[in-house]
Enzyme design. Structure first.
Site, mmCIF file in Angstrom:
data_model
loop_
_atom_site.group_PDB
_atom_site.id
_atom_site.type_symbol
_atom_site.label_atom_id
_atom_site.label_comp_id
_atom_site.label_asym_id
_atom_site.label_seq_id
_atom_site.Cartn_x
_atom_site.Cartn_y
_atom_site.Cartn_z
ATOM 1 N N SER A 73 1.024 -1.343 -0.119
ATOM 2 C CA SER A 73 -0.050 -0.166 -0.205
ATOM 3 C C SER A 73 1.096 1.307 0.069
ATOM 4 O O SER A 73 0.246 2.293 -0.147
ATOM 5 C CB SER A 73 -0.954 -0.002 0.995
ATOM 6 N N ASP A 86 5.167 -7.125 2.877
ATOM 7 C CA ASP A 86 4.316 -7.518 1.712
ATOM 8 C C ASP A 86 5.244 -7.931 0.657
ATOM 9 O O ASP A 86 6.394 -7.370 0.093
ATOM 10 C CB ASP A 86 3.500 -6.512 1.238
ATOM 11 N N LYS A 102 3.612 -11.325 3.873
ATOM 12 C CA LYS A 102 2.309 -11.344 3.821
ATOM 13 C C LYS A 102 2.416 -11.650 2.100
ATOM 14 O O LYS A 102 3.021 -10.856 1.339
ATOM 15 C CB LYS A 102 1.559 -10.373 4.099
ATOM 16 N N GLU A 131 -9.709 -8.841 4.344
ATOM 17 C CA GLU A 131 -9.834 -7.615 3.919
ATOM 18 C C GLU A 131 -11.376 -7.534 3.220
ATOM 19 O O GLU A 131 -11.689 -8.237 2.207
ATOM 20 C CB GLU A 131 -8.643 -7.038 3.060
#
Length: 265
Positions: free
Chosen positions: A41, A79, A109, A178
């Site tokens: 992100s 990530d 992740k 999510e």
């Protein structure tokens, strides 16, 4: 220092926030947050992209290293960005290993699906802890047609539950869930032994994660499932405008912010 084992065994709700730089990570760590996620992100939050798709391994590795240098207690999870995994198995392992060996993460992740079950097992076998990620997976934004809520039918919810169980069986130590209905978040949490961290998955998961920009009020807007707990954007704007005004008016720097040696020039 919080470990993967600590998160699995923790009774109280797990707290997680993203961070992409050392100053933010230091504040998150000092606040007692259990885990810092160096999310891809950062593409939206820090690099000015419209999605996470352009984020590279170098981007994530650099941000992870900065965060890891600033954190003393929280578990650092990093990530794997788009196309850094899931194409070539050896390259996937190498990329994940780089985030631990070179950047200082303690786990990775992975935005998950049927194609990541075997990879999760392989990474776990070689000593790389894996957090799975189901529901809305932003790296698949083009395939799913946007950022809509996932798992909204019984068939979709059942598929998510099956994938969650498959990744647990493959060795994932936790799961990010999510943007799904709260019923799905609750059902997956009830079914799994590993912790489920929600973001837009309702209050019944084992913990919560937010993008730090959203949580502190730095983002210009926040998703419907997020909440701004401060107004950092407003505070920064006020400070920047005050600086501009002081320079224009000649009140900065003043005597308190200037140094003199008494030179006769």
């Amino acid at each position: 220092m919080v470990t993967v084992a600590d998160l699995r065994e923790q009774d109280e709700p797990i707290t997680m926030l993203t961070a992409y730089d050392a100053p933010t990570a230091e504040l998150v760590d000092e606040a007692g947050i259990d885990s810092v996620l160096v999310g891809d992100s950062l593409g939206n939050a820090m690099l000015g992209y419209d999605s996470t798709i352009p984020v590279t391994m170098d981007d994530v590795a650099r941000a992870t290293a900065a965060v890891a240098r600033a954190v003393d207690e929280a578990l650092v999870i990093s990530d794997l960005p788009f196309l850094s995994y899931g194409v070539d198995p050896a390259e996937s392992v190498a990329n994940a290993g780089r985030l631990l060996k070179e950047a200082g993460a303690q786990a990775v992740k992975i935005e998950s699906g049927p194609h990541t079950v075997e990879l999760t097992e392989r990474l776990t076998q070689v000593g790389i802890p894996v957090m799975a990620h189901l529901g809305l997976t932003p790296q698949h934004v083009h395939g799913i047609g946007g950022y809509a809520r996932q798992g909204t039918t019984e068939e979709q919810a059942a598929e998510i539950l099956d994938l969650a169980e498959a990744h647990q069986e493959a060795g994932a130590f936790g799961l990010v869930m999510e943007h799904v209905p709260r019923e799905v978040g609750a059902a997956v949490t009830e079914a799994l032994e590993i912790p489920v961290i929600g973001i837009g998955a309702g209050p019944d998961t084992d913990g919560q994660v937010l993008v730090v920009n959203d949580a502190v009020g730095l983002s210009p807007s926040v998703p419907s499932f997020a909440r701004a707990f401060g107004d950092v954007r407003g505070e920064m704007r006020d400070a920047i405008e005050a600086y501009r005004d002081a320079v224009v008016e000649g009140t900065f720097p003043d005597d308190d912010h200037s140094h003199s040696e008494g030179l006769d020039l």
